[in-house]
Scaffold this motif. Sequence first.
Motif, PDB file in Angstrom:
ATOM      1  N   PHE A  35      -7.299  -0.354  -2.236  1.00 27.30           N
ATOM      2  CA  PHE A  35      -6.602   0.287  -1.143  1.00 27.30           C
ATOM      3  C   PHE A  35      -7.651   1.106  -0.413  1.00 27.30           C
TER       4      PHE A  35
ATOM      5  N   PRO B 128       0.840  -1.199   0.000  1.00 28.19           N
ATOM      6  CA  PRO B 128       0.000   0.000   0.000  1.00 28.19           C
ATOM      7  C   PRO B 128       0.877   1.252   0.000  1.00 28.19           C
TER       8      PRO B 128
ATOM      9  N   VAL C 238      -4.898  -2.851   2.265  1.00 28.85           N
ATOM     10  CA  VAL C 238      -5.560  -3.544   1.161  1.00 28.85           C
ATOM     11  C   VAL C 238      -6.817  -4.208   1.708  1.00 28.85           C
TER      12      VAL C 238
ATOM     13  N   VAL D 130      -6.695  -1.561  -6.495  1.00 30.37           N
ATOM     14  CA  VAL D 130      -5.303  -2.002  -6.602  1.00 30.37           C
ATOM     15  C   VAL D 130      -5.058  -2.313  -8.064  1.00 30.37           C
TER      16      VAL D 130
END
Length: 86
Positions: free
Chosen positions: A74, A46, A61, A85
């Motif tokens: 995220f 992240p 996440v 993501v």
Amino acid sequence: MVNKSSRKSLISINDFLNLTQGTISRLLNLMKNTVDEMTEITQATPPDICPRCGSTGTVTVISKTIGGVVRYYFKCSSCNYQWPVQ
């Protein structure tokens, strides 16, 4: 001695078993691909800073299942901003 109707049933059972083996093989491949994808995504790092609020160390996440499809995002725990993501 095997009569015609018994022989026909045996062929149908063999065809069914072949179909089942193929289905199982496809399902196992799909599961392996899913696990590989999940591993890749959960290992995604992240970002340190939320692009929306600028908070540091608040992004994780998360996953959402929509219609049987798992999507990864995220999420900032400070402002609740979410983005996919990639």
